[in-house]
Motif scaffolding. Structure first.
Motif, PDB file in Angstrom:
ATOM      1  N   VAL A  43      25.369  15.448 -63.563  1.00 17.19           N
ATOM      2  CA  VAL A  43      25.661  14.331 -64.477  1.00 17.19           C
ATOM      3  C   VAL A  43      25.185  14.656 -65.887  1.00 17.19           C
ATOM      4  O   VAL A  43      25.855  14.350 -66.879  1.00 17.19           O
ATOM      5  N   ALA A  44      24.031  15.322 -65.988  1.00 14.36           N
ATOM      6  CA  ALA A  44      23.521  15.670 -67.319  1.00 14.36           C
ATOM      7  C   ALA A  44      24.460  16.621 -68.039  1.00 14.36           C
ATOM      8  O   ALA A  44      24.695  16.505 -69.252  1.00 14.36           O
ATOM      9  N   GLY A  45      25.051  17.598 -67.320  1.00 17.37           N
ATOM     10  CA  GLY A  45      25.988  18.520 -67.960  1.00 17.37           C
ATOM     11  C   GLY A  45      27.227  17.809 -68.470  1.00 17.37           C
ATOM     12  O   GLY A  45      27.715  18.080 -69.577  1.00 17.37           O
ATOM     13  N   MET A  46      27.780  16.897 -67.650  1.00 16.70           N
ATOM     14  CA  MET A  46      28.978  16.168 -68.096  1.00 16.70           C
ATOM     15  C   MET A  46      28.682  15.294 -69.319  1.00 16.70           C
ATOM     16  O   MET A  46      29.486  15.233 -70.263  1.00 16.70           O
ATOM     17  N   VAL A  47      27.536  14.622 -69.297  1.00 17.29           N
ATOM     18  CA  VAL A  47      27.186  13.777 -70.448  1.00 17.29           C
ATOM     19  C   VAL A  47      27.010  14.628 -71.701  1.00 17.29           C
ATOM     20  O   VAL A  47      27.492  14.301 -72.792  1.00 17.29           O
ATOM     21  N   GLY A  48      26.318  15.769 -71.557  1.00 15.95           N
ATOM     22  CA  GLY A  48      26.100  16.622 -72.722  1.00 15.95           C
ATOM     23  C   GLY A  48      27.396  17.174 -73.283  1.00 15.95           C
ATOM     24  O   GLY A  48      27.602  17.213 -74.501  1.00 15.95           O
ATOM     25  N   VAL A  49      28.315  17.632 -72.391  1.00 13.65           N
ATOM     26  CA  VAL A  49      29.596  18.175 -72.867  1.00 13.65           C
ATOM     27  C   VAL A  49      30.419  17.094 -73.559  1.00 13.65           C
ATOM     28  O   VAL A  49      31.061  17.323 -74.597  1.00 13.65           O
ATOM     29  N   ALA A  50      30.441  15.887 -72.973  1.00 15.95           N
ATOM     30  CA  ALA A  50      31.232  14.814 -73.587  1.00 15.95           C
ATOM     31  C   ALA A  50      30.703  14.439 -74.972  1.00 15.95           C
ATOM     32  O   ALA A  50      31.475  14.280 -75.932  1.00 15.95           O
ATOM     33  N   VAL A  51      29.397  14.311 -75.086  1.00 15.07           N
ATOM     34  CA  VAL A  51      28.828  13.948 -76.388  1.00 15.07           C
ATOM     35  C   VAL A  51      29.038  15.066 -77.398  1.00 15.07           C
ATOM     36  O   VAL A  51      29.354  14.832 -78.570  1.00 15.07           O
ATOM     37  N   ALA A  52      28.887  16.353 -76.956  1.00 15.25           N
ATOM     38  CA  ALA A  52      29.095  17.468 -77.873  1.00 15.25           C
ATOM     39  C   ALA A  52      30.545  17.539 -78.346  1.00 15.25           C
ATOM     40  O   ALA A  52      30.835  17.831 -79.514  1.00 15.25           O
ATOM     41  N   ALA A  53      31.498  17.259 -77.431  1.00 12.04           N
ATOM     42  CA  ALA A  53      32.909  17.273 -77.823  1.00 12.04           C
ATOM     43  C   ALA A  53      33.208  16.173 -78.836  1.00 12.04           C
ATOM     44  O   ALA A  53      33.930  16.381 -79.824  1.00 12.04           O
ATOM     45  N   ALA A  54      32.647  14.991 -78.584  1.00 18.94           N
ATOM     46  CA  ALA A  54      32.872  13.895 -79.535  1.00 18.94           C
ATOM     47  C   ALA A  54      32.260  14.219 -80.899  1.00 18.94           C
ATOM     48  O   ALA A  54      32.866  13.954 -81.949  1.00 18.94           O
ATOM     49  N   ALA A  55      31.075  14.818 -80.885  1.00 24.30           N
ATOM     50  CA  ALA A  55      30.442  15.179 -82.161  1.00 24.30           C
ATOM     51  C   ALA A  55      31.241  16.240 -82.892  1.00 24.30           C
ATOM     52  O   ALA A  55      31.378  16.220 -84.125  1.00 24.30           O
ATOM     53  N   THR A  56      31.798  17.212 -82.154  1.00 21.83           N
ATOM     54  CA  THR A  56      32.621  18.251 -82.784  1.00 21.83           C
ATOM     55  C   THR A  56      33.874  17.650 -83.410  1.00 21.83           C
ATOM     56  O   THR A  56      34.288  18.025 -84.517  1.00 21.83           O
ATOM     57  N   LEU A  57      34.517  16.719 -82.695  1.00 19.39           N
ATOM     58  CA  LEU A  57      35.718  16.073 -83.232  1.00 19.39           C
ATOM     59  C   LEU A  57      35.399  15.295 -84.508  1.00 19.39           C
ATOM     60  O   LEU A  57      36.140  15.366 -85.499  1.00 19.39           O
ATOM     61  N   LEU A  58      34.293  14.550 -84.497  1.00 18.11           N
ATOM     62  CA  LEU A  58      33.919  13.789 -85.694  1.00 18.11           C
ATOM     63  C   LEU A  58      33.593  14.714 -86.858  1.00 18.11           C
ATOM     64  O   LEU A  58      33.965  14.443 -88.013  1.00 18.11           O
ATOM     65  N   ALA A  59      32.893  15.834 -86.583  1.00 22.77           N
ATOM     66  CA  ALA A  59      32.576  16.772 -87.658  1.00 22.77           C
ATOM     67  C   ALA A  59      33.831  17.410 -88.232  1.00 22.77           C
ATOM     68  O   ALA A  59      33.955  17.609 -89.448  1.00 22.77           O
ATOM     69  N   TRP A  60      34.818  17.699 -87.361  1.00 25.59           N
ATOM     70  CA  TRP A  60      36.066  18.307 -87.841  1.00 25.59           C
ATOM     71  C   TRP A  60      36.855  17.324 -88.703  1.00 25.59           C
ATOM     72  O   TRP A  60      37.401  17.690 -89.745  1.00 25.59           O
TER      73      TRP A  60
END
Length: 714
Positions: A43-60
């Motif tokens: 569960v921790a891996g899925m949460v981390g990947v989802a948050v990192a993807a959202a942060a990458t999209l916002l930064a882009w």
């Protein structure tokens, strides 16, 4: 040159994307740590990947804003030599007009000669550090907190003990949002500090959180008013408009102790500043005047100026007391940044009907963007003067005498005009500057009074007597060419030029060769009725001078206007020349001399000295110096005095804050010293007393004792 803009925008996008990605990774770790502690690694891996993807999209998406158009606008904002035209480098060259193409070449050449610097935004270290700090705290919490199945709670044991008292509300979090007025162009900010500075007219929004929640809360201002806080979902909010600097305290119902006062300083909007660039001098003499009179002004303001300004052009017509003014207005449009504009104009004097002997006066009037009432400022006046035609045929002694005859004092009408202008400018002047200008007008009024007083035989108050002027001619035309009869008893022969009296002195030249009446006591220039009118004018000038010297031009205007009316009557009266007679003084009343009578003389007893108890500031200052507790009544008296005498205190809010700090902590030594220093600066200086006479030492004491005993008389 569009490649330069692309390169600048690419560097900015990389910087912004990297900063957003670093911040997002810290947030992803902070979210994954609690998930790992609660549900495990998957569960921790899925949460981390989802948050990192959202942060990458916002930064882009945020980095996409920094394109070539952004680079062009940044260059225009940072470099004035690009003249807000950098965007031409991005346009299709074939679609540009001739002027646009020429401007594009100029911008490209300037960028090539002076390459742009680094326009990349600064690293968002605050956001990056905050994100990773939260991540570190979350990881430490997940590692330190023990994992396992929770044990059921033990059954509660009945107890007869009373419940613990509820703790008083505490302020655990505070945010203050400042929204400056729209005309300032300042973006809204949010801060955790409760002591801030903000422009006048800003909207202030407080968001406060307490633990535990109070029943009611408010902001208590230093003047006794309150701003009530409203209960929200999880916070208390309030808002108000900032009109002046204030002190306030966060007050919650049930609070055990009062917190300290917080201060908000209201920063006023400064008035615009206007300077004259061209011409360099305020007065320009031109004979004949040019076909084009160039003018250039610079205006600055802290929050921006209106693009259009008014050029006020005034033409003076006539001279002496018969001067008329013609007003003209032209609208100019400024160039440059909104905080610093330049206004240029070229005037043709012939368009305003300028004639020989007249002046053309120009001033620029600008307005700032303050809402709802903009501030107005005017530049200094620049004058274009077409001089009078020089006198022809004035040769020898006649030319020397005529150089000192024109009127060189201010006219009564000019004094009235200057006084009205001074009254209109009073809000923009300090008290000292206003009093100095009013006193200068009073001096001009005095000189004009002495000028007209010579025709009544008055004595000069200081210096030599001024020469006669053309305002009051000294004789009729039929008395002769020089204004005197041929048989008036005067010696019309000139003195020896080789031995002039007061060589170089225009008054001496006039006295030697101009042939003036040298006895003002015997001046019988005017008929009795005209002399009485002139005497009335002098009385009005006396009153006008009195009020002008006391910095009261508004009270002086009625007297100055009546003096002008009397002067006009004197100028329009018939003049005659009477026979010169001797001075006839009134006889002296010998019975009134050395009588010792003091009826009608007011006593001049000195005012009684003030006692220390009469001045609350002095009493509080002495009480603070004694080191003991200061009575509440003493502090209340000082605070009331400060409210009534705010002009005598440099910073009234600092004095109120120092008194409040001493009320909260009476034993605070630093608070006592701060308050004592503020009171010393606001304390009235003692009146000057009579210095005691020296006793003369031991010898003087023995001498006085001998006199008192009577031995010194023997």
């Amino acid at each position: 040159m569009s490649a330069v803009l692309q390169q600048l925008s690419r560097g900015a996008r990389v910087r912004v994307f990297a900063g957003g990605l670093l911040t997002g990774l810290g947030i992803a770790v902070a979210c994954a740590a609690p998930a790992w502690h609660a549900w495990g690694t998957g569960v921790a891996g899925m949460v981390g990947v989802a948050v990192a993807a959202a942060a990458t999209l916002l930064a882009w998406r945020r980095a996409r804003r920094y394109d070539a158009a952004w680079a062009a606008s940044r260059l225009d904002a940072t470099r004035r030599d690009l003249e807000d035209s950098t965007a031409l480098l991005l346009a299709d060259q074939d679609a540009l007009g001739p002027l646009q193409a020429l401007q594009r070449e100029r911008i490209a050449r300037r960028l090539h000669e002076r390459p742009p610097g680094d326009l990349r935004p600064a690293w968002a270290w605050r956001a990056i550090c905050t994100g990773w700090l939260v991540a570190a705290i979350a990881v430490a919490f997940a590692l330190a907190w023990p994992r396992g199945t929770p044990t059921p709670p033990a059954p509660a044991v009945a107890s007869s003990a009373a419940p613990a008292p509820e703790a008083p509300p505490r302020l655990v979090e505070a945010q203050l949002r400042i929204e400056p007025p729209g005309y300032t162009g300042i973006a809204a900010t949010t801060t955790d500090e409760l002591d801030v500075q903000a422009p006048v007219g800003s909207r202030l929004h407080w968001t406060l959180r307490f633990d535990p929640q109070p029943a009611a809360a408010a902001l208590a201002l230093h003047d006794g008013s309150r701003v009530e806080l409203r209960r929200g979902d999880d916070a208390w909010v309030a808002e108000t408009r900032l009109e002046a600097s204030l002190l306030y305290r966060v007050s919650a119902e049930g609070e055990a102790a009062q917190g300290r006062l917080h201060r908000i300083d209201a920063v006023p909007d400064a008035a615009p500043v206007v300077r004259v660039r061209i011409p360099e001098r305020g007065l320009t003499l031109a004979d004949p005047p040019p076909r084009a009179w160039p003018l250039s002004f610079e205006a600055e303001d802290d929050h921006g100026l209106q693009a259009e300004a008014r050029l006020l052009v005034t033409r003076s017509e006539g001279s002496g007391e018969n001067v008329r003014f013609h007003e003209h207005v032209r609208v100019l449009r400024g160039r440059g940044d909104r905080r610093a504009l330049r206004f240029d104009a070229s005037l043709d004097p012939s368009d305003f009907g300028l004639q020989r002997g007249e002046d053309l006066v120009a001033r620029l009037e600008v307005r700032d963007n303050r809402s709802p009432q903009p501030q107005v400022a005017r530049s200094a006046s620049v004058i274009l003067r077409w001089p009078e035609q020089p006198l022809l045929g004035a040769e020898g002694l006649e030319g020397l005498a005529r150089q000192v005859l024109p009127a060189y004092f201010r006219s009564q009408r000019q004094i009235i005009i200057d006084a009205e202008a001074l009254i209109a400018q009073r809000p923009q002047l300090s008290e000292d500057a206003f009093a100095a200008r009013s006193d200068a007008l009073g001096v001009d009024q005095r000189l004009l009074r002495l000028r007209y007083g010579q025709f009544l035989g008055e004595e000069s108050e200081a210096g030599s007597r001024p020469p006669p002027t053309s305002d009051l001619p000294v004789a009729d035309a039929e008395d002769g060419e020089d204004g005197h009869a041929h048989d008036d008893g005067h010696d019309h022969a000139a003195s020896d030029p080789a031995t002039p009296q007061g060589f170089g002195d225009p008054g001496g030249i006039l006295e030697a060769f101009g042939h003036t009446h040298d006895l003002p006591e015997a001046a019988t220039l005017l008929d009795p009725e005209t002399r009485e009118i002139l005497r009335s004018a002098l009385r009005e000038m006396w009153q006008s001078e009195l009020h002008l010297r006391q910095a009261e031009p508004a009270k002086a205007l009625p007297y100055a206007n009546r003096a002008l009316e009397f002067i006009k009557q004197v100028q329009q009266a018939d003049r005659i020349y009477l026979q010169r007679v001797g001075t006839r003084l009134p006889p002296i009343d010998e019975t009134r001399r050395l009588g010792g009578k003091r009826e009608g003389i007011a006593p001049r007893a000195p005012s009684p000295p003030s006692r220390p108890g009469d001045d609350p500031v002095q009493a509080a200052w002495q009480a603070l110096g004694e080191g003991g507790p200061v009575a509440t009544e003493t502090l209340d008296a000082v605070q009331d005095w400060a409210a009534d005498h705010a002009a005598l205190v440099g910073d009234p809010l600092a004095l109120v804050a120092a008194i409040d700090a001493l009320r909260i902590d009476p034993g605070c030594v630093a608070c006592r010293e701060d308050l004592r220093g503020l009171l010393w600066a606001a304390m009235r200086r003692p009146d000057g007393g009579v210095a005691p006479r020296e006793t003369g030492g031991e010898t003087g004491r023995r001498y006085l004792e001998l006199l008192q005993s009577g031995e010194g008389a023997r």
